[in-house]
Design a protein around this motif. Structure first.
Motif, mmCIF file in Angstrom:
data_model
loop_
_atom_site.group_PDB
_atom_site.id
_atom_site.type_symbol
_atom_site.label_atom_id
_atom_site.label_comp_id
_atom_site.label_asym_id
_atom_site.label_seq_id
_atom_site.Cartn_x
_atom_site.Cartn_y
_atom_site.Cartn_z
ATOM 1 N N UNK A 145 -2.318 -4.997 17.971
ATOM 2 C CA UNK A 145 -3.230 -4.995 16.826
ATOM 3 C C UNK A 145 -2.517 -5.449 15.555
ATOM 4 N N UNK A 146 -1.332 -6.038 15.704
ATOM 5 C CA UNK A 146 -0.548 -6.386 14.528
ATOM 6 C C UNK A 146 -1.228 -7.393 13.598
ATOM 7 N N UNK A 147 -1.863 -8.465 14.107
ATOM 8 C CA UNK A 147 -2.462 -9.431 13.173
ATOM 9 C C UNK A 147 -3.442 -8.806 12.177
ATOM 10 N N UNK A 148 -4.454 -8.009 12.613
ATOM 11 C CA UNK A 148 -5.352 -7.411 11.617
ATOM 12 C C UNK A 148 -4.673 -6.373 10.730
ATOM 13 N N UNK A 149 -3.694 -5.627 11.282
ATOM 14 C CA UNK A 149 -2.976 -4.648 10.452
ATOM 15 C C UNK A 149 -2.171 -5.371 9.380
ATOM 16 N N UNK A 150 -1.465 -6.418 9.767
ATOM 17 C CA UNK A 150 -0.653 -7.173 8.808
ATOM 18 C C UNK A 150 -1.536 -7.859 7.769
ATOM 19 N N UNK A 151 -2.682 -8.335 8.208
ATOM 20 C CA UNK A 151 -3.600 -8.987 7.273
ATOM 21 C C UNK A 151 -4.168 -7.985 6.275
ATOM 22 N N UNK A 153 -2.908 -5.096 5.186
ATOM 23 C CA UNK A 153 -1.917 -4.569 4.255
ATOM 24 C C UNK A 153 -1.032 -5.662 3.650
ATOM 25 N N UNK A 154 -1.307 -6.926 4.021
ATOM 26 C CA UNK A 154 -0.502 -8.064 3.539
ATOM 27 C C UNK A 154 0.974 -7.850 3.854
ATOM 28 N N UNK A 155 1.231 -7.542 5.118
ATOM 29 C CA UNK A 155 2.593 -7.275 5.571
ATOM 30 C C UNK A 155 3.317 -8.555 5.950
ATOM 31 N N UNK A 156 4.657 -8.483 5.888
ATOM 32 C CA UNK A 156 5.477 -9.537 6.469
ATOM 33 C C UNK A 156 5.632 -9.255 7.959
ATOM 34 N N UNK A 157 6.257 -10.186 8.685
ATOM 35 C CA UNK A 157 6.480 -9.989 10.112
ATOM 36 C C UNK A 157 7.375 -8.776 10.367
ATOM 37 N N UNK A 158 8.413 -8.616 9.543
ATOM 38 C CA UNK A 158 9.314 -7.476 9.710
ATOM 39 C C UNK A 158 8.582 -6.168 9.463
ATOM 40 N N UNK A 159 7.758 -6.114 8.431
ATOM 41 C CA UNK A 159 7.010 -4.886 8.147
ATOM 42 C C UNK A 159 6.050 -4.557 9.288
ATOM 43 N N UNK A 160 5.432 -5.588 9.853
ATOM 44 C CA UNK A 160 4.549 -5.363 10.986
ATOM 45 C C UNK A 160 5.302 -4.790 12.177
ATOM 46 N N UNK A 161 6.486 -5.348 12.435
ATOM 47 C CA UNK A 161 7.300 -4.863 13.553
ATOM 48 C C UNK A 161 7.752 -3.417 13.330
ATOM 49 N N UNK A 209 -3.522 4.498 2.979
ATOM 50 C CA UNK A 209 -4.004 3.643 1.889
ATOM 51 C C UNK A 209 -3.170 2.387 1.652
ATOM 52 N N UNK A 210 -1.905 2.392 2.126
ATOM 53 C CA UNK A 210 -1.048 1.240 1.862
ATOM 54 C C UNK A 210 0.038 1.136 2.931
ATOM 55 N N UNK A 211 0.839 0.081 2.815
ATOM 56 C CA UNK A 211 1.883 -0.174 3.809
ATOM 57 C C UNK A 211 2.886 0.968 3.901
ATOM 58 N N UNK A 212 3.369 1.437 2.738
ATOM 59 C CA UNK A 212 4.387 2.497 2.724
ATOM 60 C C UNK A 212 3.868 3.747 3.425
ATOM 61 N N UNK A 213 2.619 4.119 3.138
ATOM 62 C CA UNK A 213 2.055 5.320 3.756
ATOM 63 C C UNK A 213 1.957 5.160 5.266
ATOM 64 N N UNK A 214 1.485 3.993 5.714
ATOM 65 C CA UNK A 214 1.352 3.770 7.152
ATOM 66 C C UNK A 214 2.707 3.866 7.849
ATOM 67 N N UNK A 215 3.737 3.253 7.251
ATOM 68 C CA UNK A 215 5.059 3.280 7.878
ATOM 69 C C UNK A 215 5.643 4.695 7.895
ATOM 70 N N UNK A 216 5.443 5.442 6.832
ATOM 71 C CA UNK A 216 5.941 6.828 6.795
ATOM 72 C C UNK A 216 5.222 7.670 7.840
ATOM 73 N N UNK A 217 3.893 7.504 7.939
ATOM 74 C CA UNK A 217 3.132 8.275 8.919
ATOM 75 C C UNK A 217 3.530 7.904 10.347
#
Length: 564
Positions: A145-151, A153-161, A209-217
Motif C-alpha cells: 500500500x506504499x504508493x497511496x500512503x506515500x502520496x 503524506x508526500x513521503x520520499x521513498x526512504x520515508x515510505x520504506x 495526521x502526518x508522516x511523523x505520527x505514522x512512523x512513530x505509531x
C-alpha cells in the motif's frame, strides 16, 4: 556446600520431614497436597549441573521422586548462573531454615500445563500461532500500500520504506521487556498488555495526521507486536515435551512467514479496489481486537514457576501458614534489582554464548533476506513484468506454499527420524538432533536465490521466477524450524530470554535489509543482487554441520545451556 567447581544444589530428600515438621493448618494424611515439599536443613549439596530442569522431567512427572521435583522447581525458576553468581539467591534457594514448604507440581498435577489435555494444548498452539501471524502480518502489510500512503503524506521513498523498517525496529526493543518479564510474572499478563497496546496503535496508524505520527505509531506498534513473537514460542516449551513439541513448532514456525506473505497480498487487493489506505490499518485493528478478546477469554497462564506461585498463594490463603513458598518466591529483592535482572538477562545470556550468537546471525540473515524480497519482488514483477498491486501480491503465495511444504516434510520425514533418535536416547535426544533440517534448508535457499535472480529477465515467463518462491519458503521454514527448536532445546531453562535476544538481532536485520533492498535490485539489477545474496547464504551453509559435530562439546562449557 559441595567442593566441586559448581555450587552444589541437590536437595536432601527426607521423606519423613512432612510428618516431623508439618504445617499446623494441614496435617499429614488430611488433604495435605503432595506437591508441598518441605525444604530441609541443612541443604548442602544441590548439583545444579546434574539436576538442571529439562523437558523430559516435565513430560513424566509421575516418575519423579520428591527430591527430583524439588530440585526441578528451583532450577526451573532460577537459571544456574544466577544461582552461581548471587550468594543471597543461593542461600534462599537452598533455604537453611527448616520451616519452609517448597510448593511443586503433584504427580499428574492438573495445574501442570504439560498434563493438560492434548486437544487443549493443540488449541493453545494454534492460538499462539495466530497471535504471531497477526503481528507478522502487520509488519509487511504497508509494502503493498506504499504508493497511496506515500502520496497522501508526500513521503520520499526512504520515508515510505521506514513504515516497514520502523515496525521491525520495534521488534528490537519490545523483547527486552516482554520475554524476561514473562519469566517473572507470567506469559498471560504480557499477552494481555502487549496486544492491547498493539490494538490501540493500529487505530492510531489509521488516524495518523502526518508522516511523523505514522512512523512513530508504526515503531511503537512493533514494540508491542514483539510480545507474541518472543513469548508464543516459549508457550510451546511450557506445554509440550521434547518429542511432541517439534510437531507443534512446525505449525507455529509457519506463522512468522505466513503473515509477511499475506501482508502484500491483502494490501495489493485493497489498492486495486481503490479503497482508502486507512482501511489497511482498520483491518489490522479489527484483527488485533479479535485476538485480544481471544487472549482474555481462552489463553491461561502457562509458565510453570508462575503457576506454582499462584498455587503457593492459594495454600497460604487457605491455611494461614506463610511457610508455603514457590521457588520463584525464594529470593525477595528490591524492585530495582529485579528490573535489572529482568532487562539484563537476555544479553547476559547472548554475550556469553557464542553458539547462540552464531545461530542468531544465521537466522537473522535469512530473516533479513525474507523482508528484502518484499521490495525486490516489485522491482522484478511490477517494473519488469508490469503487474498491478494485486498481481504483485499474489507472487508471494508460493513462499507461503513452500512453507506449508516444509511443515509436511517435517511431520512425515524429519519428525519420525527425530522420534527414533529420542527413543534411542531414552527420550532425551540431544539438541543436535534438530539440525538435519537446517543442513537441507541452507543449500535449498542458495539455489532458490540463484533461480529467482537469473530467471528475473522481463523476456522470461514470469512463472519461472514465481515458482522459485516455493524453494524460498521451503528452505526458510526448514531453517527456522531447525534452529528455533535447537535454541529451545539447548537453552530450555532460559528459553524465553534466549529467544528474546535472538529476536532482537533478527529484527534488526529485518529492519535494515529493506532500506537497501530496492536500491540494490535497481542498481545492480536482480541477477547480480540475487547472486551476491546467494553467495552470502552459501557461506552460512556449513554452520549446522559444524554444530552437529562440535555442539555437545560446546554445550558442556556453556553457562546457560543444557550440557546433556
Amino acid at each position: 556446600m559441595s567442593s566441586s567447581s559448581r555450587p552444589s544444589a541437590e536437595f536432601h530428600d527426607h521423606s519423613t520431614m512432612v510428618s516431623q515438621n508439618p504445617s499446623p493448618k494441614l496435617k499429614p494424611g488430611n488433604n495435605t497436597p503432595s506437591a508441598v515439599l518441605p525444604v530441609d536443613s541443612p541443604i548442602d549439596s544441590i548439583d545444579l549441573e546434574a539436576a538442571t530442569v529439562n523437558e523430559e522431567k516435565h513430560s513424566s512427572r509421575h516418575h519423579e521422586t520428591p527430591l527430583e521435583r524439588r530440585t526441578s522447581a528451583v532450577n526451573e525458576a532460577w537459571p544456574t548462573p544466577e544461582l552461581e553468581a548471587n550468594p543471597e539467591l543461593m542461600k534462599e534457594a537452598i533455604k537453611e531454615e527448616k520451616d519452609v514448604f517448597l510448593v511443586t507440581f503433584d504427580d499428574n498435577d492438573p495445574l501442570d500445563p504439560k498434563n493438560w489435555s492434548k486437544l487443549y494444548r493443540w488449541y493453545l498452539t494454534f492460538a499462539s500461532s495466530l497471535l504471531v501471524l497477526n503481528a507478522s502480518f502487520a509488519s509487511s502489510a504497508p509494502s503493498g500500500m506504499l504508493p497511496p500512503i506515500m502520496s497522501h503524506f508526500e513521503m520520499s521513498q526512504i520515508e515510505g520504506t521506514l513504515t516497514i523498517s520502523l515496525f521491525l525496529l520495534g521488534y528490537c526493543v519490545g523483547p527486552f521487556l516482554w520475554a524476561p518479564t514473562s519469566e517473572q510474572i507470567g506469559r498471560r499478563p504480557m499477552f494481555i498488555v502487549g496486544f492491547l497496546g498493539y490494538f490501540i496503535l493500529q487505530i492510531a496508524c489509521a488516524v495518523a495526521p502526518n508522516t511523523a505520527a505514522l512512523l512513530v505509531f508504526r515503531f511503537l506498534g512493533g514494540c508491542f507486536a514483539a510480545c507474541p513473537l518472543t513469548n508464543s514460542g516459549a508457550v510451546l516449551g511450557d506445554i509440550w515435551d521434547n518429542e511432541q513439541r517439534g510437531s507443534a513448532t512446525a505449525i507455529f514456525t509457519l506463522s512468522p512467514f505466513a503473515g509477511p506473505s499475506a501482508g502484500p497480498l491483502v494490501a495489493g487487493a485493497l489498492m486495486t479496489s481503490n479503497v482508502s489506505w486507512q482501511w489497511l490499518f482498520w483491518i489490522l485493528s479489527i484483527f488485533a481486537g479479535i485476538c485480544w478478546i481471544m487472549i482474555i477469554v481462552s489463553i491461561p497462564e502457562t509458565y510453570g514457576p508462575v503457576i506454582l506461585v499462584q498455587k503457593a498463594k492459594a495454600l497460604r490463603a487457605s491455611t494461614g501458614d506463610p511457610r508455603y513458598k514457590a521457588a520463584l518466591e525464594l529470593n525477595e529483592v528490591s524492585f530495582a534489582k529485579k528490573l535489572g535482572r529482568i532487562l539484563g538477562r537476555p544479553w547476559k545470556i547472548f554475550f556469553v554464548e557464542p553458539m547462540l550468537v552464531i545461530i542468531t546471525l544465521y537466522m537473522s540473515f535469512v530473516y533479513g533476506l525474507l523482508y528484502l524480497l518484499f521490495l525486490a519482488y516489485p522491482v522484478v514483477f511490477v517494473q519488469g513484468h508490469g503487474f498491478n498491486g494485486l498481481e504483485s501480491g499474489l507472487t508471494f503465495l508460493p513462499i507461503f506454499i513452500g512453507g506449508i511444504m516444509a511443515v509436511f516434510l517435517y511431520l512425515y520425514v524429519f519428525a519420525p527420524i527425530y522420534l527414533k533418535v529420542s527413543q534411542a536416547h531414552d527420550g532425551k535426544a540431544p539438541p543436535e538432533s534438530r539440525l538435519p533440517m537446517a543442513q537441507w534448508g541452507g543449500p535449498i535457499l542458495a539455489i532458490s536465490m540463484f533461480w529467482f535472480g537469473w530467471t528475473s529477465y522481463p523476456w522470461i515467463n514470469y512463472w519461472v521466477p514465481v515458482v522459485s518462491g516455493l524453494g524460498l519458503g521451503l528452505s526458510v521454514v526448514l531453517l527456522f524450524l531447525s534452529l528455533f527448536n535447537y535454541i529451545i532445546d539447548a537453552y530450555l531453562p532460559v528459553a524465553a530470554s534466549a529467544l528474546a535476544s535472538s529476536t532482537v538481532v533478527r529484527s534488526a536485520f529485518g529492519a535494515g535489509f529493506p532500506l537497501f533492498g530496492k536500491q540494490m535490485y535497481e542498481t545492480l539489477d536482480p541477477r547480480i543482487a540475487s547472486t551476491v545474496l546467494a553467495a552470502c547464504t552459501l557461506l552460512l551453509v556449513p554452520v549446522p554441520f559444524v554444530f552437529e559435530k562440535y555442539g555437545p562439546a560446546i554445550r558442556k562449557r556453556s553457562k546457560y545451556g543444557l550440557s546433556t
